[in-house]
Design a protein around this motif. Structure first.
Motif, short mmCIF file in Angstrom:
data_model
loop_
_atom_site.label_atom_id
_atom_site.label_comp_id
_atom_site.label_asym_id
_atom_site.label_seq_id
_atom_site.Cartn_x
_atom_site.Cartn_y
_atom_site.Cartn_z
N ALA A 408 40.92 52.17 2.18
CA ALA A 408 40.86 53.56 2.63
C ALA A 408 41.87 53.79 3.76
N ALA A 409 41.98 52.82 4.67
CA ALA A 409 42.91 52.94 5.78
C ALA A 409 44.35 52.95 5.27
N THR A 455 42.82 60.63 15.03
CA THR A 455 41.72 60.84 15.97
C THR A 455 40.45 61.25 15.22
N THR A 456 40.58 62.19 14.27
CA THR A 456 39.37 62.61 13.57
C THR A 456 38.76 61.46 12.77
N THR A 457 39.61 60.70 12.09
CA THR A 457 39.07 59.57 11.32
C THR A 457 38.34 58.60 12.24
N VAL A 459 37.02 59.16 15.18
CA VAL A 459 35.78 59.75 15.70
C VAL A 459 34.68 59.68 14.63
N ALA A 460 35.01 60.12 13.40
CA ALA A 460 34.01 60.13 12.34
C ALA A 460 33.49 58.72 12.06
N MET A 461 34.40 57.76 11.99
CA MET A 461 34.01 56.40 11.64
C MET A 461 33.27 55.68 12.76
N PHE A 463 31.02 56.87 14.62
CA PHE A 463 29.58 57.18 14.52
C PHE A 463 28.94 56.31 13.44
N LEU A 464 29.67 56.12 12.37
CA LEU A 464 29.17 55.24 11.30
C LEU A 464 28.97 53.83 11.85
N PHE A 467 25.88 53.77 14.27
CA PHE A 467 24.51 54.02 13.84
C PHE A 467 24.05 53.20 12.65
N PHE A 468 24.98 52.59 11.92
CA PHE A 468 24.52 51.88 10.74
C PHE A 468 24.19 50.43 11.05
N LEU A 472 27.59 48.59 6.00
CA LEU A 472 28.68 49.56 6.03
C LEU A 472 29.40 49.62 7.36
N PHE A 475 32.85 48.69 6.70
CA PHE A 475 33.72 49.76 6.23
C PHE A 475 34.30 50.51 7.43
N THR A 479 38.27 50.42 8.75
CA THR A 479 38.96 51.71 8.74
C THR A 479 39.53 52.01 10.12
#
Lengths: 506, 283
Positions: A408-409, A455-457, A459-461, A463-464, A467-468, A472, A475, A479
């Motif tokens: 994905a990266a 930056t958005t990627t 930030v989004a990742m 949190f993953l 919290f997980f 994952l 992943f 990324t």
């Protein structure tokens, strides 16, 4: 050609150093694969309640000790947060995996009971010795020692009661009502669980020691059963079918249902639902009123009797388990046979290579220039190497989600290289002669897009990642790592290379 | 031909351009209301036993297990390389070891993997997923605002990311893909991909100095097209070659999202931006 100048450019030099460093690290350290690739079992163990760090460590060590007695190699126990322990065992057969799960499930609250009185709990078990074979008795024995208080209590209780049954329990359903089928009720009251006529029958011992009522099911009405359940924690339906479960539930009573497993004998079934091990026959030597702290449980059988030895081992684990400070249970299991994992790994490597080639081909078809397609593919490849290098350095467990993350990266990486290429090419088409300021402006615009999307990627990742608890995180980790390596190292270097290669065109 | 289509798009009426993606978005929402993707075992709890190879057949496995009164659902999954695997699902209270014994005695050559998720573990996973998705989305929105500092373009970028995820979810529901931790991770990854192309378009259109709107759009869409095709190519090879379920699912969801993103960026967002620029010029 400006090759020399290009190689000495700071950004390109950095990229080369990183790649060389990564390759050396990968060779020196090797890559550690996750269980879904190397094969093995991952067991998620949940604690009954959240605990502090020192208790968690205690649970971890005691679980580890116990699992190590199974003779399975390479067990890692990793606490996650305050309530979960992940146990990973690489390269195990299914039987080994099952015995590990059984052993974990067997941990719990321990009681030793005699004639309706609890005389010892887990805290009273001081030591459990190795299981050994005693030829004189013709039995496998589990020697252990109990506290002085427990020994004295037992001596009084056992006075003159030769051959009476001694029960040990792990997690009995304390303070509950058992509604059992007639057949089970008869068996519970039989000699199998009583040994001598003078001893109290099993249901009576359960009542006195644990406040467990055993009631035979004779088509009582729901109201009658509800009455029996008053003040009890729950009702357990044992081998009783019909709609009793749902009607009782509707009355707001906690109901659990137990069915014999396929192929399970009735007496095994009773032992399983009660958490009962034994009963064991009391030997004459212990009925004199003298307290004994050194005891042993013996299980009759020949030296070749694997089943008897297995039973003795179970007893030894059960005796030890009293020392766990909090109840644990298996919440999740993930078993991957080693051969399957190897197959996955091969496929992923193939897929990665094909993906890179496909990307190269598409880029080539779009620009019709090998001098763009080749650097794009090589930059992506160096990104993969750098990610693997970091993973090897910190010994990250590279599992399938981690590999998906790398790909994905790379996907975003290629995107960004195309943005850079197009900005460089776009300027040339119009102005013919490129001005230095024009390039800078266009690069600035390309890098604005790159930084914003990176930056958005991230930030989004993140949190993953945060919290997980599950696999994952891998992943998210790769990324983020890939995007960081991309914006800090490979993208700036690619921009330099592209500038030189594209300006040579004319 | 492609170039002509793109040229048509570049000169189309902005309002018309906005309508179609919005209709697709609403249809996707409707699909989700009617049939949300089913939750995978890791979010719902349960047991999955997968039989790889060994000539296992779904019907035989089902009758074998039903004969012993196991409550299971069995299905067969065919991969494009021709391999089949049989998947047995059951609730957590079954005797997994017994099921595996039965399967092994019937198919001695099969490789069997198993996954179990207890109720509290799957509940935790659900909570974590919800938290991760909402926070990631909020985080993305904040970052986009910080980068642009203009409300209309920022909101459009955020909306197209949302629409990408909604359409990907709807496609998952249509193709029978389950919502699992893996697919959720892929949905989160879509945020990154979507912002990628949208920011490219927005910067090109808003920061252009030398070109007309049409030229800027055309140059952005050609870059965007290369970007999407390379990523789609990479993901498609991943999906086709690998048989590992995690990888297949992540790849499939990313492909769905990228297709949706193509529409949302180059039609929806482009439409909004052109309308926004026209309005700005009139003033």
């Amino acid at each position: 050609m400006n090759l020399k100048k290009l190689l000495l450019n700071g950004r390109v030099l950095l990229l080369i150093l990183v790649i060389v460093g990564s390759i050396l690290t990968i060779i020196a350290q090797g890559i550690t694969y996750g269980l879904d690739i190397s094969g093995g079992v991952e067991i998620t163990v949940q604690l009954e309640k959240p605990v502090d760090q020192s208790t968690m460590e205690e649970v971890r060590i005691s679980l580890e000790n116990r699992l190590n007695t199974l003779g399975v190699k390479d067990i890692t126990l990793e606490p996650w947060g305050d309530q979960i322990i992940k146990i990973r065992v690489a390269n195990v057969t299914e039987e080994e995996a099952n015995s590990i799960i059984d052993t974990i499930n067997r941990q719990g609250v321990f009681y030793a009971e005699f004639n309706g009185v609890i005389f010892a709990t887990g805290a009273d078990i001081k030591r459990v010795d190795q299981v050994s074979y005693e030829p004189r008795e013709g039995a496998w024995i589990v020697p252990f020692s109990i506290s002085k208080e427990a020994a004295e209590k037992f001596a009084q209780l056992a006075l003159g009661k030769v051959s009476y049954p001694v029960d040990i329990f792990l997690d009995p359903p304390v303070n509950s009502t058992l509604i059992v089928s007639q057949e089970i009720y008869t068996l519970m009251n039989s000699n199998e669980f009583q040994f001598v006529p003078d001893a109290k029958p099993l249901p009576q011992r359960l009542k006195e020691a644990f406040n467990i009522d055993v009631v035979p099911y004779t088509n009582q009405s729901v109201e009658e059963i509800a009455k029996l359940a008053q003040g009890k924690e729950k009702v357990i339906l044992v081998g009783v079918n019909g709609e009793l479960e749902s009607t009782l539930k509707n009355l707001g009573i906690k109901v659990e249902k137990r069915e014999p497993r396929a192929g399970e004998a009735a007496d095994e079934f009773i032992r399983r639902i009660l958490g009962l091990y034994g009963p064991y026959r009391l030997q004459e030597g212990l009925t004199t009123g003298e307290p004994h702290t050194e005891l042993a449980i013996s299980i009759g059988g020949s030296k070749e009797d694997i089943a008897a030895m297995g039973q003795a081992q179970v007893v030894s684990v059960v005796l030890r388990s009293g020392s766990l400070p909090v109840k644990v249970f298996v919440e999740g299991v993930n078993y991957i046979p080693p051969t399957l994992g190897e197959q996955f790994r091969k496929q992923v490597v193939q897929a990665g290579i094909v993906a890179l080639l496909v990307v190269g081909l598409i880029v080539y078809l779009h620009y019709r220039k090998a001098r763009i397609a080749i650097p794009v593919v090589l930059t992506s490849l160096s990104e993969v190497i750098a990610i693997l290098g970091v993973a090897a350095l910190i010994r990250w467990n590279l599992d399938l989600p981690s590999i998906a993350g790398i790909i994905a990266a790379i996907g975003t990486g290629v995107d960004q290289q195309i943005v850079i290429t197009d900005e460089l090419l776009g300027g040339r088409k119009k102005e013919k002669i490129t001005k230095r300021s024009g390039i800078l402006k266009r690069m600035g615009r390309a890098f604005f897009v790159i930084w914003a999307s990176a930056t958005t990627t991230i930030v989004a990742m993140s949190f993953l990642f945060k919290f997980f608890v599950g696999g994952l995180r891998g992943f998210a980790f790769t990324t983020i790592l890939g995007v960081l390596i991309g914006i800090l190292i490979t993208r700036p270097a690619y921009a330099e290379i592209a500038k030189v290669l594209l300006s040579e065109e004319r | 031909m492609l170039e002509n289509t793109l040229k048509k798009l570049a000169t189309a009426d902005p309002k018309k351009m906005i309508t179609y993606p919005l209709i697709v978005f609403l249809v996707a929402l409707l699909i989700l209301v009617i049939h949300f993707p089913t939750l995978g075992t890791d979010l719902k709890g349960g047991v999955v036993i997968t039989i790889h190879g060994g000539n296992a057949d779904a019907k035989d496995v089902e009758s074998l297990l039903k004969a012993e009164n196991f409550e299971v659902t069995v299905r067969e999954i065919k991969s494009i390389t021709g391999d089949t695997r049989v998947e047995v699902r059951a609730s957590t209270d079954v005797n997994v070891q017994r099921i595996i014994e039965l399967i092994k005695s019937k198919y001695p050559d099969a490789t069997i993997s198993q996954t179990q998720f207890g109720p509290s573990l799957s509940r935790t996973a659900q909570e974590q997923s919800l938290k991760a998705i909402s926070l990631a989305f909020l985080g993305m929105a904040v970052v986009v605002f910080l980068f642009f500092r203009v409300p209309v373009p920022s909101l459009t970028v955020i909306f197209s990311a949302l629409s990408d995820m909604v359409i990907a979810l709807a496609l998952m529901s249509i193709f029978g893909l389950e919502l699992t931790q893996a697919t959720i991770a892929a949905l989160l990854m879509l945020i990154g991909y979507s912002v990628d192309s949208n920011i490219l378009l927005t910067t090109k259109l808003l920061r252009r100095k030398e070109d007309t709107v049409e030229e800027a759009y055309f140059s952005a869409v050609s870059t965007g097209f290369t970007m999407s095709t390379t990523t789609l190519g990479a993901l498609a090879s991943l999906w086709a070659i690998s048989q590992a379920e995690v990888i297949d699912m992540i790849a499939a969801v990313l492909i769905f999202g990228l297709l949706a993103d193509f529409m949302n960026t180059w039609i929806l967002n482009a439409g909004v931006l052109r309308w926004y620029i026209q309005r700005g010029e009139k003033k």
